[in-house]
Motif scaffolding. Structure first.
Motif, PDB file in Angstrom:
ATOM      1  N   GLN A  34       0.844  -1.176   0.000  1.00 23.58           N
ATOM      2  CA  GLN A  34       0.000   0.000   0.000  1.00 23.58           C
ATOM      3  C   GLN A  34       0.891   1.241   0.000  1.00 23.58           C
ATOM      4  O   GLN A  34       1.796   1.370   0.809  1.00 23.58           O
ATOM      5  CB  GLN A  34      -0.900   0.006   1.231  1.00 23.58           C
ATOM      6  CG  GLN A  34      -1.911   1.118   1.240  1.00 23.58           C
ATOM      7  CD  GLN A  34      -2.849   1.017   2.430  1.00 23.58           C
ATOM      8  OE1 GLN A  34      -2.697   0.145   3.276  1.00 23.58           O
ATOM      9  NE2 GLN A  34      -3.815   1.911   2.495  1.00 23.58           N
ATOM     10  N   LEU A  35       0.588   2.158  -0.921  1.00 31.03           N
ATOM     11  CA  LEU A  35       1.385   3.372  -1.035  1.00 31.03           C
ATOM     12  C   LEU A  35       0.825   4.427  -0.094  1.00 31.03           C
ATOM     13  O   LEU A  35      -0.339   4.799  -0.202  1.00 31.03           O
ATOM     14  CB  LEU A  35       1.343   3.892  -2.472  1.00 31.03           C
ATOM     15  CG  LEU A  35       1.719   2.887  -3.557  1.00 31.03           C
ATOM     16  CD1 LEU A  35       1.564   3.503  -4.943  1.00 31.03           C
ATOM     17  CD2 LEU A  35       3.145   2.387  -3.353  1.00 31.03           C
ATOM     18  N   GLN A  36       1.642   4.905   0.831  1.00 28.28           N
ATOM     19  CA  GLN A  36       1.129   5.914   1.733  1.00 28.28           C
ATOM     20  C   GLN A  36       2.232   6.753   2.354  1.00 28.28           C
ATOM     21  O   GLN A  36       3.396   6.360   2.398  1.00 28.28           O
ATOM     22  CB  GLN A  36       0.293   5.282   2.844  1.00 28.28           C
ATOM     23  CG  GLN A  36       1.015   4.291   3.722  1.00 28.28           C
ATOM     24  CD  GLN A  36       0.106   3.747   4.823  1.00 28.28           C
ATOM     25  OE1 GLN A  36      -1.057   4.146   4.972  1.00 28.28           O
ATOM     26  NE2 GLN A  36       0.625   2.839   5.611  1.00 28.28           N
ATOM     27  N   LEU A  37       1.809   7.926   2.824  1.00 25.14           N
ATOM     28  CA  LEU A  37       2.641   8.825   3.604  1.00 25.14           C
ATOM     29  C   LEU A  37       1.971   8.990   4.961  1.00 25.14           C
ATOM     30  O   LEU A  37       0.757   9.182   5.032  1.00 25.14           O
ATOM     31  CB  LEU A  37       2.752  10.193   2.924  1.00 25.14           C
ATOM     32  CG  LEU A  37       3.480  10.243   1.582  1.00 25.14           C
ATOM     33  CD1 LEU A  37       3.284  11.612   0.929  1.00 25.14           C
ATOM     34  CD2 LEU A  37       4.959   9.936   1.755  1.00 25.14           C
ATOM     35  N   VAL A  38       2.751   8.920   6.014  1.00 18.80           N
ATOM     36  CA  VAL A  38       2.204   9.022   7.362  1.00 18.80           C
ATOM     37  C   VAL A  38       2.981  10.073   8.144  1.00 18.80           C
ATOM     38  O   VAL A  38       4.192   9.932   8.358  1.00 18.80           O
ATOM     39  CB  VAL A  38       2.265   7.676   8.101  1.00 18.80           C
ATOM     40  CG1 VAL A  38       1.702   7.834   9.511  1.00 18.80           C
ATOM     41  CG2 VAL A  38       1.489   6.609   7.338  1.00 18.80           C
ATOM     42  N   GLU A  39       2.255  11.126   8.541  1.00 21.26           N
ATOM     43  CA  GLU A  39       2.874  12.190   9.332  1.00 21.26           C
ATOM     44  C   GLU A  39       2.833  11.849  10.819  1.00 21.26           C
ATOM     45  O   GLU A  39       1.938  11.129  11.280  1.00 21.26           O
ATOM     46  CB  GLU A  39       2.139  13.523   9.130  1.00 21.26           C
ATOM     47  CG  GLU A  39       2.042  14.016   7.708  1.00 21.26           C
ATOM     48  CD  GLU A  39       0.734  13.658   7.049  1.00 21.26           C
ATOM     49  OE1 GLU A  39       0.367  14.324   6.063  1.00 21.26           O
ATOM     50  OE2 GLU A  39       0.075  12.683   7.500  1.00 21.26           O
ATOM     51  N   SER A  40       3.778  12.430  11.550  1.00 19.77           N
ATOM     52  CA  SER A  40       3.788  12.329  13.007  1.00 19.77           C
ATOM     53  C   SER A  40       4.497  13.551  13.575  1.00 19.77           C
ATOM     54  O   SER A  40       5.185  14.266  12.832  1.00 19.77           O
ATOM     55  CB  SER A  40       4.477  11.038  13.470  1.00 19.77           C
ATOM     56  OG  SER A  40       5.820  11.011  13.034  1.00 19.77           O
ATOM     57  N   GLY A  41       4.305  13.776  14.871  1.00 24.13           N
ATOM     58  CA  GLY A  41       5.028  14.846  15.539  1.00 24.13           C
ATOM     59  C   GLY A  41       4.211  16.075  15.864  1.00 24.13           C
ATOM     60  O   GLY A  41       4.716  17.010  16.478  1.00 24.13           O
ATOM     61  N   GLY A  42       2.956  16.099  15.441  1.00 23.67           N
ATOM     62  CA  GLY A  42       2.122  17.254  15.764  1.00 23.67           C
ATOM     63  C   GLY A  42       1.743  17.269  17.235  1.00 23.67           C
ATOM     64  O   GLY A  42       2.010  16.320  17.972  1.00 23.67           O
ATOM     65  N   GLY A  43       1.130  18.379  17.655  1.00 23.60           N
ATOM     66  CA  GLY A  43       0.716  18.476  19.038  1.00 23.60           C
ATOM     67  C   GLY A  43       0.489  19.909  19.451  1.00 23.60           C
ATOM     68  O   GLY A  43       0.431  20.807  18.603  1.00 23.60           O
ATOM     69  N   LEU A  44       0.376  20.101  20.753  1.00 24.06           N
ATOM     70  CA  LEU A  44       0.163  21.430  21.327  1.00 24.06           C
ATOM     71  C   LEU A  44       1.496  21.987  21.807  1.00 24.06           C
ATOM     72  O   LEU A  44       2.249  21.303  22.518  1.00 24.06           O
ATOM     73  CB  LEU A  44      -0.817  21.325  22.499  1.00 24.06           C
ATOM     74  CG  LEU A  44      -1.046  22.594  23.318  1.00 24.06           C
ATOM     75  CD1 LEU A  44      -1.706  23.675  22.460  1.00 24.06           C
ATOM     76  CD2 LEU A  44      -1.900  22.279  24.544  1.00 24.06           C
ATOM     77  N   VAL A  45       1.778  23.222  21.425  1.00 25.09           N
ATOM     78  CA  VAL A  45       3.020  23.865  21.830  1.00 25.09           C
ATOM     79  C   VAL A  45       2.737  25.333  22.131  1.00 25.09           C
ATOM     80  O   VAL A  45       1.840  25.933  21.520  1.00 25.09           O
ATOM     81  CB  VAL A  45       4.097  23.706  20.731  1.00 25.09           C
ATOM     82  CG1 VAL A  45       3.678  24.394  19.447  1.00 25.09           C
ATOM     83  CG2 VAL A  45       5.449  24.199  21.209  1.00 25.09           C
ATOM     84  N   GLN A  46       3.478  25.903  23.045  1.00 28.98           N
ATOM     85  CA  GLN A  46       3.309  27.307  23.376  1.00 28.98           C
ATOM     86  C   GLN A  46       3.976  28.189  22.326  1.00 28.98           C
ATOM     87  O   GLN A  46       4.916  27.759  21.653  1.00 28.98           O
ATOM     88  CB  GLN A  46       3.908  27.601  24.753  1.00 28.98           C
ATOM     89  CG  GLN A  46       3.176  26.933  25.895  1.00 28.98           C
ATOM     90  CD  GLN A  46       3.726  27.360  27.244  1.00 28.98           C
ATOM     91  OE1 GLN A  46       4.755  28.022  27.342  1.00 28.98           O
ATOM     92  NE2 GLN A  46       3.018  26.989  28.296  1.00 28.98           N
ATOM     93  N   PRO A  47       3.509  29.404  22.181  1.00 33.35           N
ATOM     94  CA  PRO A  47       4.176  30.339  21.262  1.00 33.35           C
ATOM     95  C   PRO A  47       5.664  30.466  21.591  1.00 33.35           C
ATOM     96  O   PRO A  47       6.044  30.524  22.774  1.00 33.35           O
ATOM     97  CB  PRO A  47       3.446  31.656  21.528  1.00 33.35           C
ATOM     98  CG  PRO A  47       2.083  31.240  21.967  1.00 33.35           C
ATOM     99  CD  PRO A  47       2.306  29.993  22.778  1.00 33.35           C
ATOM    100  N   GLY A  48       6.469  30.465  20.555  1.00 27.42           N
ATOM    101  CA  GLY A  48       7.915  30.497  20.727  1.00 27.42           C
ATOM    102  C   GLY A  48       8.557  29.131  20.805  1.00 27.42           C
ATOM    103  O   GLY A  48       9.790  29.018  20.747  1.00 27.42           O
TER     104      GLY A  48
END
Length: 127
Positions: A1-15
């Protein structure tokens, strides 16, 4: 199966900083120019950063220049987006995408031309 999978997102404070990863499976990223796009609530999808097959050419949206860095590791079949000095206006769903090309040094950064897309990862910049 051909796919791209992102990771690493989330909540972060400004800066703050985040590093997004995008792993390809079922195909080899070596043959593709790749890019990161984002879509904020109520807005159209926009190009954030793109990189050529060779990795030698990059392009960035004016809004992220000097803060974001895109890179690729073809040996790991993975691309990255390092995001520093994040701002609330960077809040969006971030997508990775890949476009097949025979040209090693050309940046491809038009969303309509991309062949494969990940499902996205949410980045929220807030106190």
């Amino acid at each position: 199966q051909l796919q791209l999978v992102e990771s690493g997102g989330g909540l972060v404070q400004p800066g703050g900083s985040l590093r997004l990863s995008c792993a390809a499976s079922g195909f080899t990223l070596d043959d593709y120019a790749i890019g990161w796009f984002r879509q904020a609530p109520g807005k159209e999808r926009e190009g954030v950063s793109c990189i050529s097959r060779s990795g030698g050419s990059t392009d960035y949206a004016d809004s992220v220049k000097g803060r974001f860095t895109t890179s690729r590791d073809n040996a790991k079949n993975t691309m990255y987006l390092q995001m520093n000095s994040l701002k609330p206006e960077d809040t969006a769903v971030y997508y990775c995408a890949a476009q097949f090309t025979l040209t090693a040094h050309q940046v491809m950064c038009v969303s309509g031309g991309m062949d494969y897309w990940g499902k996205g990862t949410l980045v929220t910049v807030s106190l």
